[in-house]
Design a protein around this motif. Structure first.
Motif, PDB file in Angstrom:
ATOM      1  N   LEU A 277      59.201  26.580   2.882  1.00 39.88           N
ATOM      2  CA  LEU A 277      59.696  25.525   3.666  1.00 39.88           C
ATOM      3  C   LEU A 277      59.355  25.529   4.995  1.00 39.88           C
ATOM      4  CD1 LEU A 277      62.459  23.923   4.139  1.00 39.88           C
ATOM      5  CD2 LEU A 277      63.666  26.192   4.290  1.00 39.88           C
ATOM      6  N   ASP A 278      58.968  26.601   5.686  1.00 35.43           N
ATOM      7  CA  ASP A 278      58.701  26.808   6.949  1.00 35.43           C
ATOM      8  C   ASP A 278      57.121  26.179   7.237  1.00 35.43           C
ATOM      9  OD1 ASP A 278      60.785  28.292   7.580  1.00 35.43           O
ATOM     10  OD2 ASP A 278      59.693  30.151   8.062  1.00 35.43           O
ATOM     11  N   TYR A 279      56.421  26.255   6.070  1.00 40.18           N
ATOM     12  CA  TYR A 279      54.980  25.919   5.930  1.00 40.18           C
ATOM     13  C   TYR A 279      55.032  24.273   6.131  1.00 40.18           C
ATOM     14  CZ  TYR A 279      50.215  25.449   4.965  1.00 40.18           C
ATOM     15  OH  TYR A 279      48.848  24.956   4.850  1.00 40.18           O
ATOM     16  N   ILE A 280      55.881  23.693   5.241  1.00 38.34           N
ATOM     17  CA  ILE A 280      56.098  22.024   5.014  1.00 38.34           C
ATOM     18  C   ILE A 280      56.599  21.442   6.292  1.00 38.34           C
ATOM     19  CG2 ILE A 280      57.281  20.272   3.555  1.00 38.34           C
ATOM     20  CD1 ILE A 280      56.983  22.232   1.441  1.00 38.34           C
ATOM     21  N   MET A 281      57.782  22.054   6.955  1.00 34.38           N
ATOM     22  CA  MET A 281      58.417  21.810   8.047  1.00 34.38           C
ATOM     23  C   MET A 281      57.418  21.503   9.244  1.00 34.38           C
ATOM     24  SD  MET A 281      61.210  20.525   6.843  1.00 34.38           S
ATOM     25  CE  MET A 281      62.112  20.038   8.549  1.00 34.38           C
ATOM     26  N   ALA A 282      56.701  22.410   9.425  1.00 34.43           N
ATOM     27  CA  ALA A 282      55.615  22.507  10.472  1.00 34.43           C
ATOM     28  C   ALA A 282      54.725  21.355  10.154  1.00 34.43           C
ATOM     29  CB  ALA A 282      54.718  23.713  10.375  1.00 34.43           C
ATOM     30  N   ASP A 283      54.530  20.494   9.194  1.00 35.66           N
ATOM     31  CA  ASP A 283      53.932  19.265   9.401  1.00 35.66           C
ATOM     32  C   ASP A 283      54.135  18.486   7.777  1.00 35.66           C
ATOM     33  OD1 ASP A 283      51.780  17.438   9.385  1.00 35.66           O
ATOM     34  OD2 ASP A 283      50.020  18.697   9.349  1.00 35.66           O
ATOM     35  N   PRO A 284      55.124  18.159   7.847  1.00 37.50           N
ATOM     36  CA  PRO A 284      55.612  17.325   6.735  1.00 37.50           C
ATOM     37  C   PRO A 284      54.787  16.021   6.022  1.00 37.50           C
ATOM     38  CG  PRO A 284      57.511  17.407   8.440  1.00 37.50           C
ATOM     39  CD  PRO A 284      56.372  17.728   9.126  1.00 37.50           C
ATOM     40  N   ALA A 285      54.229  15.484   7.076  1.00 36.30           N
ATOM     41  CA  ALA A 285      53.412  14.379   6.572  1.00 36.30           C
ATOM     42  C   ALA A 285      52.188  14.849   5.494  1.00 36.30           C
ATOM     43  CB  ALA A 285      52.764  13.727   7.606  1.00 36.30           C
ATOM     44  N   ALA A 286      51.709  16.076   6.059  1.00 39.74           N
ATOM     45  CA  ALA A 286      50.409  16.436   5.279  1.00 39.74           C
ATOM     46  C   ALA A 286      50.812  17.416   4.188  1.00 39.74           C
ATOM     47  CB  ALA A 286      49.596  17.372   6.455  1.00 39.74           C
ATOM     48  N   ARG A 287      52.146  17.973   3.944  1.00 35.18           N
ATOM     49  CA  ARG A 287      52.521  18.974   3.196  1.00 35.18           C
ATOM     50  C   ARG A 287      53.695  18.652   2.167  1.00 35.18           C
ATOM     51  NH1 ARG A 287      51.927  23.693   8.193  1.00 35.18           N
ATOM     52  NH2 ARG A 287      49.762  23.384   8.389  1.00 35.18           N
ATOM     53  N   ILE A 288      53.946  17.284   2.384  1.00 32.04           N
ATOM     54  CA  ILE A 288      55.388  17.137   1.459  1.00 32.04           C
ATOM     55  C   ILE A 288      54.894  17.207   0.142  1.00 32.04           C
ATOM     56  CG2 ILE A 288      54.699  14.607   1.350  1.00 32.04           C
ATOM     57  CD1 ILE A 288      58.171  16.182   2.218  1.00 32.04           C
ATOM     58  N   HIS A 289      53.971  17.122  -0.286  1.00 29.39           N
ATOM     59  CA  HIS A 289      53.444  17.344  -1.690  1.00 29.39           C
ATOM     60  C   HIS A 289      53.712  18.808  -2.195  1.00 29.39           C
ATOM     61  CE1 HIS A 289      49.771  18.807   0.435  1.00 29.39           C
ATOM     62  NE2 HIS A 289      49.536  19.498  -0.781  1.00 29.39           N
ATOM     63  N   LEU A 290      53.905  19.618  -1.305  1.00 29.70           N
ATOM     64  CA  LEU A 290      54.246  21.028  -1.598  1.00 29.70           C
ATOM     65  C   LEU A 290      55.758  21.168  -1.934  1.00 29.70           C
ATOM     66  CD1 LEU A 290      51.755  22.984   0.865  1.00 29.70           C
ATOM     67  CD2 LEU A 290      51.333  22.393  -1.521  1.00 29.70           C
ATOM     68  N   LEU A 291      56.453  20.378  -1.813  1.00 34.73           N
ATOM     69  CA  LEU A 291      57.933  20.480  -1.698  1.00 34.73           C
ATOM     70  C   LEU A 291      58.480  20.979  -3.080  1.00 34.73           C
ATOM     71  CD1 LEU A 291      60.053  19.910   0.391  1.00 34.73           C
ATOM     72  CD2 LEU A 291      60.538  17.741  -0.897  1.00 34.73           C
ATOM     73  N   PRO A 292      58.102  20.688  -4.216  1.00 33.98           N
ATOM     74  CA  PRO A 292      58.346  21.654  -5.496  1.00 33.98           C
ATOM     75  C   PRO A 292      58.110  23.172  -5.477  1.00 33.98           C
ATOM     76  CG  PRO A 292      57.186  19.484  -5.839  1.00 33.98           C
ATOM     77  CD  PRO A 292      56.911  19.690  -4.361  1.00 33.98           C
TER      78      PRO A 292
END
Length: 362
Positions: A277-292
Motif C-alpha cells: 500500500l505504501d509503495y503503490i501510494m508513493a508512485d501510483p501511476a507507475a505501480r498501480i499494477h501491483l494493487l492486487p
C-alpha cells in the motif's frame, strides 16, 4: 509435586519486583516442589514478599550485567529433577499440571517449550500481544548462556509442554535503557553474532530510532544463514523499520529477496500488505499494477492463520488481516467485499471492525 515422584522447581531472578512478584508466585506455588528466588539487589519489599511463601527459598547474587550468570546461580540452588525459569512479570494462566508431570516422567531428556503471550503497546498506544513458544523448562544440570536474552545451552530435543504464561513487563515499562548497553557489550564481545545485532535492531525500532534499527537489522541479516529460529521475525522487523524510515525502495528489495523463501508466517504477509500500500501510494501511476498484491498478501496471512511457531502478533492471521482487507476494499470501491471483510473481523470481537461497519453504513 503432582506425581509424588518427579520434582519440579521454579527458578527466578528478581530485582525490585514488589508490584508483580506475588502474582507470579501465586500462579505456581501450589503445583511445584520449590521456588528459587534469587535477588540481585532489591531495595523494596521483594525479599519480604517472597519469604512469605513456604516453598520459596530466597538467595542473593550480585548483579554482573549478565543474565545467564544470575540464572545459572539460581539453577545451582535448585534440588529438583526439573526447573522452570520464570520472571516476576510472568505468570502461568493455563496449565495441565497432571499432564506436565506425566510428560516429565516419561521423557527424561528434553527441553520444554512453554507458550508465551507477551503484551505490549503498539505505535498507536493500543494493547496488543504476541504469541510464541520459548524454551523455559529443563532437566537438572542444564544451564543458560548469553549476557541478555539468554538461551538454554543444550542440544536436547525441544518439546511443547502444556503451560501458557502471560508476560506484561514490556507493557508496563520500557526496558531499552537496560537492554541496549548489555546488547552492545554482547556484540562487542562477539562482533559476528547475528542475534545480538537483531535484538539491538528491535530495541532501537521500539524507540522509533529507525536509522539505527535498520543498520543493525542489515548487519544481522548479512550474518545469518537463514536457519535461525528468529530469522522470519528478523525479516519482518527490518521491513517495518524500513517503512518507518520511508525507505520504500530498500523495502521493495527486501520483499523481493525474501518472498520466494518466506515461511508460513502470517506476520510476514501482513507486513507485505502494509508495504505494498505504501509503495503503490508513493508512485501510483507507475505501480498501480501491483494493487492486487495487497489483497493477495492479506489473504495469504489469513490462509496461514494464527501461529505460535514464531513470535507472532495476534491478529495478523485473522481479525487484523480481515480489517485491513476491509479498508483496502472500501478505498477501492468494493463495498460488498469491504462489508464481508469487516464482518469477518468483527466476529473475532474486534471493535474497530464493528465501528467501521456502523460508520460506513455497511
Amino acid at each position: 509435586m503432582e506425581s509424588g515422584m518427579t520434582t519440579l522447581s521454579v527458578i527466578m531472578i528478581v530485582c525490585n519486583e514488589e508490584n508483580v512478584l506475588s502474582r507470579c508466585l501465586d500462579s505456581v506455588h501450589p503445583h511445584v516442589d520449590e521456588i528459587i528466588v534469587v535477588d540481585t539487589g532489591s531495595d523494596d519489599r521483594t525479599r519480604e514478599l517472597a519469604s512469605q511463601y513456604p516453598k520459596v527459598k530466597v538467595s542473593s547474587f550480585p548483579w554482573t550485567d549478565h543474565f545467564a550468570e544470575a540464572r545459572n546461580f539460581a539453577l545451582s540452588q535448585s534440588s529438583s529433577d526439573w526447573n522452570l525459569s520464570l520472571d516476576a512479570d510472568e505468570y502461568v494462566i493455563v496449565a495441565d499440571w497432571k499432564a506436565l508431570y506425566q510428560q516429565l516422567e516419561s521423557n527424561p531428556g528434553f527441553i520444554g517449550r512453554v507458550k508465551f503471550i507477551d503484551e505490549f503497546l503498539n505505535g498507536d498506544g493500543e494493547a496488543e500481544h504476541t504469541q510464541n513458544r520459548l524454551a523455559r523448562l529443563m532437566p537438572a544440570g542444564t544451564r543458560f548462556t548469553g549476557r541478555i536474552h539468554e538461551q538454554i545451552d543444550s542440544r536436547l530435543v525441544r518439546l511443547n509442554v502444556p503451560l501458557t504464561v502471560r508476560h506484561d513487563g514490556y507493557k508496563a515499562q520500557n526496558k531499552s535503557t537496560r537492554n541496549i548497553p548489555l546488547l552492545e557489550q554482547g556484540l562487542l564481545e562477539e562482533p559476528d553474532n547475528a542475534y545480538w545485532a537483531y535484538q539491538l535492531g528491535r530495541e532501537h525500532a521500539g524507540l522509533k530510532q529507525f536509522d539505527a534499527a535498520c543498520a543493525y537489522f542489515e548487519q544481522s541479516r548479512k550474518r545469518m544463514n537463514g536457519s535461525e529460529a528468529y530469522a522470519p521475525n528478523a525479516v519482518v522487523s527490518e521491513l517495518y523499520a524500513l517503512l518507518g524510515l520511508g525507505e520504500l525502495n530498500k523495502a521493495e528489495k527486501l520483499v523481493t529477496e525474501t518472498h520466494q523463501s518466506a515461511p508460513e508466517f502470517p506476520d510476514y504477509y501482513f507486513a507485505c500488505g502494509i508495504f505494498y500500500l505504501d509503495y503503490i501510494m508513493a508512485d501510483p501511476a507507475a505501480r498501480i499494477h501491483l494493487l492486487p498484491r495487497i489483497e493477495q498478501s492479506y489473504m495469504k496471512a489469513i490462509s496461514i492463520g494464527e501461529t505460535d511457531r514464531y513470535e507472532s502478533v495476534h491478529g495478523t492471521g485473522s481479525f487484523a488481516a480481515w480489517y485491513n482487507l476491509g479498508v483496502f476494499y472500501e478505498t477501492t470501491g468494493q463495498m460488498e467485499k469491504a462489508r464481508e471483510a469487516y464482518l469477518r473481523s468483527s466476529r473475532y470481537g474486534y471493535k474497530k471492525a464493528a465501528e467501521r461497519l456502523a460508520e460506513a453504513g455497511l
